[in-house]
Design an enzyme around this catalytic site. Structure first.
Site, PDB file in Angstrom:
ATOM      1  N   ILE A 290       0.836  -1.207   0.000  1.00 40.92           N
ATOM      2  CA  ILE A 290       0.000   0.000   0.000  1.00 40.92           C
ATOM      3  C   ILE A 290       0.873   1.261   0.000  1.00 40.92           C
ATOM      4  O   ILE A 290       0.577   2.239  -0.695  1.00 40.92           O
ATOM      5  CB  ILE A 290      -0.935  -0.017   1.236  1.00 40.92           C
ATOM      6  CG1 ILE A 290      -1.974  -1.140   1.085  1.00 40.92           C
ATOM      7  CG2 ILE A 290      -1.595   1.341   1.451  1.00 40.92           C
ATOM      8  CD1 ILE A 290      -2.744  -1.481   2.369  1.00 40.92           C
TER       9      ILE A 290
ATOM     10  N   TYR B 105      -3.502  -7.390  16.901  1.00 40.91           N
ATOM     11  CA  TYR B 105      -3.400  -6.547  15.703  1.00 40.91           C
ATOM     12  C   TYR B 105      -4.548  -5.538  15.655  1.00 40.91           C
ATOM     13  O   TYR B 105      -4.331  -4.341  15.417  1.00 40.91           O
ATOM     14  CB  TYR B 105      -3.405  -7.432  14.456  1.00 40.91           C
ATOM     15  CG  TYR B 105      -3.382  -6.651  13.155  1.00 40.91           C
ATOM     16  CD1 TYR B 105      -2.255  -5.929  12.774  1.00 40.91           C
ATOM     17  CD2 TYR B 105      -4.490  -6.627  12.307  1.00 40.91           C
ATOM     18  CE1 TYR B 105      -2.231  -5.207  11.589  1.00 40.91           C
ATOM     19  CE2 TYR B 105      -4.480  -5.907  11.121  1.00 40.91           C
ATOM     20  CZ  TYR B 105      -3.350  -5.194  10.763  1.00 40.91           C
ATOM     21  OH  TYR B 105      -3.327  -4.471   9.592  1.00 40.91           O
TER      22      TYR B 105
HETATM   23  P1  NAD Z   1       3.525  -4.715   3.291  1.00 37.20           P
HETATM   24  O1  NAD Z   1       4.142  -5.770   4.130  1.00 37.20           O
HETATM   25  O2  NAD Z   1       3.598  -4.816   1.812  1.00 37.20           O
HETATM   26  O3  NAD Z   1       4.092  -3.270   3.699  1.00 37.20           O
HETATM   27  C1  NAD Z   1       4.370  -2.931   5.031  1.00 37.20           C
HETATM   28  C2  NAD Z   1       5.494  -1.928   5.002  1.00 37.20           C
HETATM   29  O4  NAD Z   1       5.801  -1.517   6.338  1.00 37.20           O
HETATM   30  C3  NAD Z   1       6.767  -2.533   4.411  1.00 37.20           C
HETATM   31  O5  NAD Z   1       7.389  -1.571   3.591  1.00 37.20           O
HETATM   32  C4  NAD Z   1       7.601  -2.807   5.652  1.00 37.20           C
HETATM   33  O6  NAD Z   1       8.970  -2.824   5.395  1.00 37.20           O
HETATM   34  C5  NAD Z   1       7.201  -1.624   6.511  1.00 37.20           C
HETATM   35  N1  NAD Z   1       7.544  -1.839   7.902  1.00 37.20           N
HETATM   36  C6  NAD Z   1       7.117  -2.843   8.705  1.00 37.20           C
HETATM   37  N2  NAD Z   1       7.713  -2.722   9.898  1.00 37.20           N
HETATM   38  C7  NAD Z   1       8.511  -1.632   9.828  1.00 37.20           C
HETATM   39  C8  NAD Z   1       9.390  -0.996  10.746  1.00 37.20           C
HETATM   40  N3  NAD Z   1       9.576  -1.472  11.983  1.00 37.20           N
HETATM   41  N4  NAD Z   1      10.051   0.102  10.339  1.00 37.20           N
HETATM   42  C9  NAD Z   1       9.888   0.599   9.092  1.00 37.20           C
HETATM   43  N5  NAD Z   1       9.089   0.041   8.187  1.00 37.20           N
HETATM   44  C10 NAD Z   1       8.414  -1.066   8.558  1.00 37.20           C
HETATM   45  O7  NAD Z   1       2.022  -4.621   3.763  1.00 37.20           O
HETATM   46  P2  NAD Z   1       0.819  -3.613   3.414  1.00 37.20           P
HETATM   47  O8  NAD Z   1      -0.376  -4.457   3.309  1.00 37.20           O
HETATM   48  O9  NAD Z   1       1.172  -2.683   2.331  1.00 37.20           O
HETATM   49  O10 NAD Z   1       0.726  -2.828   4.805  1.00 37.20           O
HETATM   50  C11 NAD Z   1       0.718  -1.411   4.898  1.00 37.20           C
HETATM   51  C12 NAD Z   1      -0.191  -1.024   6.043  1.00 37.20           C
HETATM   52  O11 NAD Z   1      -1.518  -1.418   5.710  1.00 37.20           O
HETATM   53  C13 NAD Z   1       0.125  -1.677   7.388  1.00 37.20           C
HETATM   54  O12 NAD Z   1       0.024  -0.700   8.398  1.00 37.20           O
HETATM   55  C14 NAD Z   1      -0.962  -2.716   7.540  1.00 37.20           C
HETATM   56  O13 NAD Z   1      -1.247  -3.006   8.877  1.00 37.20           O
HETATM   57  C15 NAD Z   1      -2.108  -2.022   6.846  1.00 37.20           C
HETATM   58  N6  NAD Z   1      -3.203  -2.890   6.383  1.00 37.20           N
HETATM   59  C16 NAD Z   1      -2.969  -3.864   5.461  1.00 37.20           C
HETATM   60  C17 NAD Z   1      -4.028  -4.681   5.057  1.00 37.20           C
HETATM   61  C18 NAD Z   1      -3.834  -5.805   4.065  1.00 37.20           C
HETATM   62  O14 NAD Z   1      -4.749  -6.652   3.938  1.00 37.20           O
HETATM   63  N7  NAD Z   1      -2.727  -5.875   3.323  1.00 37.20           N
HETATM   64  C19 NAD Z   1      -5.303  -4.471   5.575  1.00 37.20           C
HETATM   65  C20 NAD Z   1      -5.499  -3.459   6.507  1.00 37.20           C
HETATM   66  C21 NAD Z   1      -4.437  -2.670   6.904  1.00 37.20           C
END
Ligand code: NAD
Length: 250
Positions: A19, A151
């Protein structure tokens, strides 16, 4: 949205994947100089190469407050100010309460809650008056989904930050909102701690309940995050926008 953010400076945490990367693409397309913040130097460099000359990267672990302060000082030195802060970095791991170890609880709260909070605090002196802060929450913060207690609580904390900070930062004209995705096709889904067949069943269950009948693409979440970042949402403040195909709405 074209050129809507021309000459603006945007920072996206977790901008090297999913995202965050999809949103960085749209912010760059809208004209913003975009800085992605993440932990992994290799994926940061790959993302910057793909995003083009208006993108740059700062390496920082958001659970490390010292690293955050250094990263935002460097961003301020390079760009002078920040107009858009997308507080998006996060991790998701599911576990039934009986199996939750203390380090699981601490990791999720350290990254998702403490990380988000101190990202905002570290950026605050550098955010221009009239700026926009957008957080990535999740629709699970208002659902009772088995296995998601820790979570979901981290994301409920973000919903609360949005309300309090929207009120607190109003004198500076800074808006604070969140985007709450439903299940989205990103690398995060593979890291939930579920077996491949459990992920497939979970995805099918979510898609079946959502009126839209499928999971989200990262770009669909990014569209709303970019809207909240831009002046087009100038009268939206303290709000959370669900982008879940109706999953938690019906
Ligand atoms: P993703 O794993 O592709 O991206 C997560 C990003 O956060 C990555 O770039 C990762 O390196 C970074 N990250 C994680 N821990 C970190 C840290 N300690 N320091 C710096 N960077 C860090 O996943 P995504 O789905 O793109 O997630 C993005 C956001 O969306 C998150 O907050 C997640 O909780 C939220 N989200 C995702 C979903 C889903 O279904 N994918 C649904 C609801 C919310």
């Amino acid at each position: 949205m074209s050129a809507e953010l021309k000459d603006k400076v945007a920072v996206v945490t977790g901008g090297n994947s999913g995202i965050g990367l999809a949103t960085a693409e749209k912010l760059v397309a809208a004209g913003a100089k975009t800085v992605i913040v993440g932990r992994n130097r290799t994926t940061l460099d790959q993302a910057v190469a793909a995003l083009g000359e208006n993108a740059s990267a700062q390496q920082a672990d958001v659970s490390d407050t010292g690293a955050l302060q250094e990263a935002f000082s460097a961003i301020a030195r390079a760009h002078g100010k920040i107009d858009v802060l997308f507080v998006n970095a996060g991790v998701a791991e599911f576990s039934p309460i009986g199996e939750v170890a203390e380090d699981h609880f601490d990791k999720l709260f350290d990254i998702n809650v403490k990380g988000a909070y101190f990202t905002i605090q570290s950026a605050l002196d550098h955010i221009a008056d009239g700026g926009s802060i957008v957080l990535t929450s999740s629709v699970v913060n208002e659902l009772g989904l088995p296995g998601s207690s820790v979570y979901s609580a981290t994301k409920a904390a973000l919903r609360s930050f949005v309300r309090a900070l929207a009120a607190e930062l109003a004198p500076r004209g800074i808006r604070v909102n969140s985007v709450a995705p439903g299940l989205t096709e990103t690398p995060l889904v593979g890291k939930l701690g579920l077996a491949p067949e459990e992920i497939e069943a979970f995805g099918a269950q979510v898609a079946a309940k959502a009126p839209t009948g499928r999971l989200a693409k990262p770009g669909e979440i990014a569209n709303v995050a970019t809207f909240l970042a831009s002046p087009q949402s100038s009268y939206v403040n303290g709000a959370e926008f669900a982008v879940d195909g109706g999953f938690a709405q019906v």
